[in-house]
Design a protein around this motif. Structure first.
Motif, PDB file in Angstrom:
ATOM      1  N   ARG A   1      39.238  32.972  50.926  1.00 40.03           N
ATOM      2  CA  ARG A   1      39.963  31.977  50.120  1.00 40.03           C
ATOM      3  C   ARG A   1      39.639  30.553  50.556  1.00 40.03           C
ATOM      4  NH1 ARG A   1      45.650  35.118  49.049  1.00 40.03           N
ATOM      5  NH2 ARG A   1      44.601  37.010  48.399  1.00 40.03           N
ATOM      6  N   LEU A   2      39.303  30.362  51.830  1.00 35.99           N
ATOM      7  CA  LEU A   2      38.885  29.027  52.246  1.00 35.99           C
ATOM      8  C   LEU A   2      37.588  28.661  51.527  1.00 35.99           C
ATOM      9  CD1 LEU A   2      39.156  26.437  53.870  1.00 35.99           C
ATOM     10  CD2 LEU A   2      37.947  27.573  55.738  1.00 35.99           C
ATOM     11  N   GLY A   3      36.665  29.595  51.445  1.00 33.79           N
ATOM     12  CA  GLY A   3      35.420  29.334  50.718  1.00 33.79           C
ATOM     13  C   GLY A   3      35.682  28.987  49.266  1.00 33.79           C
TER      14      GLY A   3
ATOM     15  N   VAL B   1      43.476  17.060  48.891  1.00 36.93           N
ATOM     16  CA  VAL B   1      43.933  17.432  50.224  1.00 36.93           C
ATOM     17  C   VAL B   1      43.923  18.948  50.326  1.00 36.93           C
ATOM     18  CG1 VAL B   1      45.803  17.301  51.910  1.00 36.93           C
ATOM     19  CG2 VAL B   1      45.413  15.385  50.341  1.00 36.93           C
ATOM     20  N   LEU B   2      43.317  19.460  51.382  1.00 36.93           N
ATOM     21  CA  LEU B   2      43.344  20.888  51.674  1.00 36.93           C
ATOM     22  C   LEU B   2      44.237  21.083  52.889  1.00 36.93           C
ATOM     23  CD1 LEU B   2      40.441  23.382  51.663  1.00 36.93           C
ATOM     24  CD2 LEU B   2      42.001  23.318  53.589  1.00 36.93           C
ATOM     25  N   VAL B   3      45.259  21.925  52.746  1.00 34.59           N
ATOM     26  CA  VAL B   3      46.168  22.218  53.847  1.00 34.59           C
ATOM     27  C   VAL B   3      45.970  23.678  54.234  1.00 34.59           C
ATOM     28  CG1 VAL B   3      48.578  22.377  54.576  1.00 34.59           C
ATOM     29  CG2 VAL B   3      47.849  20.482  53.115  1.00 34.59           C
ATOM     30  N   ALA B   4      45.705  23.909  55.519  1.00 32.96           N
ATOM     31  CA  ALA B   4      45.512  25.265  56.035  1.00 32.96           C
ATOM     32  C   ALA B   4      46.602  25.583  57.047  1.00 32.96           C
ATOM     33  CB  ALA B   4      44.140  25.393  56.689  1.00 32.96           C
ATOM     34  N   ASN B   5      47.163  26.780  56.908  1.00 34.18           N
ATOM     35  CA  ASN B   5      48.130  27.255  57.892  1.00 34.18           C
ATOM     36  C   ASN B   5      47.949  28.751  58.081  1.00 34.18           C
ATOM     37  OD1 ASN B   5      49.404  27.696  55.248  1.00 34.18           O
ATOM     38  ND2 ASN B   5      51.248  28.211  56.381  1.00 34.18           N
ATOM     39  N   GLY B   6      48.750  29.318  58.984  1.00 31.59           N
ATOM     40  CA  GLY B   6      48.617  30.746  59.271  1.00 31.59           C
ATOM     41  C   GLY B   6      47.217  31.045  59.778  1.00 31.59           C
ATOM     42  N   PRO B   7      46.729  32.257  59.508  1.00 33.48           N
ATOM     43  CA  PRO B   7      45.410  32.659  59.999  1.00 33.48           C
ATOM     44  C   PRO B   7      44.255  31.766  59.515  1.00 33.48           C
ATOM     45  CG  PRO B   7      46.636  34.577  59.263  1.00 33.48           C
ATOM     46  CD  PRO B   7      47.434  33.371  58.863  1.00 33.48           C
ATOM     47  N   ALA B   8      44.465  31.030  58.432  1.00 31.12           N
ATOM     48  CA  ALA B   8      43.391  30.179  57.886  1.00 31.12           C
ATOM     49  C   ALA B   8      42.946  29.093  58.861  1.00 31.12           C
ATOM     50  CB  ALA B   8      43.827  29.552  56.570  1.00 31.12           C
TER      51      ALA B   8
ATOM     52  N   PRO C   1      30.165  29.197  61.425  1.00 31.21           N
ATOM     53  CA  PRO C   1      28.929  29.030  60.667  1.00 31.21           C
ATOM     54  C   PRO C   1      29.129  29.097  59.155  1.00 31.21           C
ATOM     55  CG  PRO C   1      29.023  31.223  61.607  1.00 31.21           C
ATOM     56  CD  PRO C   1      30.210  30.464  62.150  1.00 31.21           C
ATOM     57  N   ASP C   2      30.224  29.712  58.718  1.00 32.82           N
ATOM     58  CA  ASP C   2      30.440  29.874  57.286  1.00 32.82           C
ATOM     59  C   ASP C   2      31.013  28.640  56.603  1.00 32.82           C
ATOM     60  OD1 ASP C   2      29.539  32.546  57.351  1.00 32.82           O
ATOM     61  OD2 ASP C   2      31.523  33.229  57.978  1.00 32.82           O
ATOM     62  N   HIS C   3      31.780  27.828  57.339  1.00 32.66           N
ATOM     63  CA  HIS C   3      32.500  26.748  56.663  1.00 32.66           C
ATOM     64  C   HIS C   3      32.363  25.359  57.273  1.00 32.66           C
ATOM     65  CE1 HIS C   3      34.270  29.800  54.174  1.00 32.66           C
ATOM     66  NE2 HIS C   3      34.800  30.399  55.213  1.00 32.66           N
ATOM     67  N   ALA C   4      31.910  25.235  58.502  1.00 33.69           N
ATOM     68  CA  ALA C   4      31.903  23.924  59.172  1.00 33.69           C
ATOM     69  C   ALA C   4      31.102  22.882  58.397  1.00 33.69           C
ATOM     70  CB  ALA C   4      31.385  24.058  60.599  1.00 33.69           C
ATOM     71  N   ALA C   5      29.924  23.244  57.933  1.00 28.99           N
ATOM     72  CA  ALA C   5      29.088  22.271  57.212  1.00 28.99           C
ATOM     73  C   ALA C   5      29.739  21.849  55.895  1.00 28.99           C
ATOM     74  CB  ALA C   5      27.699  22.847  56.968  1.00 28.99           C
ATOM     75  N   SER C   6      30.313  22.807  55.188  1.00 28.04           N
ATOM     76  CA  SER C   6      30.980  22.485  53.912  1.00 28.04           C
ATOM     77  C   SER C   6      32.189  21.586  54.136  1.00 28.04           C
ATOM     78  CB  SER C   6      31.419  23.761  53.197  1.00 28.04           C
ATOM     79  OG  SER C   6      30.311  24.537  52.837  1.00 28.04           O
ATOM     80  N   LEU C   7      32.969  21.894  55.162  1.00 26.27           N
ATOM     81  CA  LEU C   7      34.119  21.056  55.484  1.00 26.27           C
ATOM     82  C   LEU C   7      33.676  19.630  55.786  1.00 26.27           C
ATOM     83  CD1 LEU C   7      36.083  23.586  57.697  1.00 26.27           C
ATOM     84  CD2 LEU C   7      37.015  22.456  55.659  1.00 26.27           C
TER      85      LEU C   7
ATOM     86  N   LYS D   1      46.594  27.360  44.904  1.00 30.19           N
ATOM     87  CA  LYS D   1      46.365  28.287  46.000  1.00 30.19           C
ATOM     88  C   LYS D   1      45.333  29.314  45.543  1.00 30.19           C
ATOM     89  CE  LYS D   1      48.646  31.189  49.359  1.00 30.19           C
ATOM     90  NZ  LYS D   1      49.912  31.727  49.837  1.00 30.19           N
ATOM     91  N   PRO D   2      44.084  29.122  45.945  1.00 35.90           N
ATOM     92  CA  PRO D   2      43.024  30.048  45.497  1.00 35.90           C
ATOM     93  C   PRO D   2      43.275  31.471  45.990  1.00 35.90           C
ATOM     94  CG  PRO D   2      42.100  28.124  46.612  1.00 35.90           C
ATOM     95  CD  PRO D   2      43.568  28.058  46.789  1.00 35.90           C
TER      96      PRO D   2
END
Length: 113
Positions: free
Chosen positions: A14-16, A37-44, A53-59, A112-113
């Motif tokens: 879902r982060l992707g 604004v993207l808000v992440a909580n819990g395991p996200a 490696p999956d998300h750092a560059a996109s973020l 919320k995707p």
């Protein structure tokens, strides 16, 4: 002004999806005034790591375009993570639930995707 609030709270893809949503919104808006604004909580929050490696560059790329990424401080504590774990530029808020309510009160559309 276009106001978009993306919320991710699971450690699946879902982060992707949220990152693609943010990128697609920026592209569709073609430079029109926007606040995303993207808000992440819990395991996200575990997916916001600079070594991911999956998300750092996109973020990083989205933050360079003005997307704000906020991680829940309570969730970081729950997973024994520290702010330096996060991709540089991510902000820590004390409690995601408060941030979600606050932003919706400011007129952000909640997705919320």
């Amino acid at each position: 002004m276009f106001k978009l609030l993306l919320h991710v709270d699971t450690a699946d893809d879902r982060l992707g999806v949220a990152l693609r949503n943010a990128g697609n919104a920026l592209k569709a808006l073609s430079g029109a005034p926007a606040s995303i604004v993207l808000v992440a909580n819990g395991p996200a929050v575990q997916l916001l790591g600079k070594a991911n490696p999956d998300h750092a560059a996109s973020l990083s790329a989205l933050m360079a375009q003005g997307v704000v990424v906020r991680a829940c401080g309570n969730s970081l504590n729950d997973f024994s993570l520290f702010p330096d774990f996060l991709v540089p530029g991510c902000e820590v808020v004390p409690a995601a639930i408060i941030e979600l309510v606050r932003l919706q009160g400011e007129g952000y559309a909640y997705v919320k995707p």
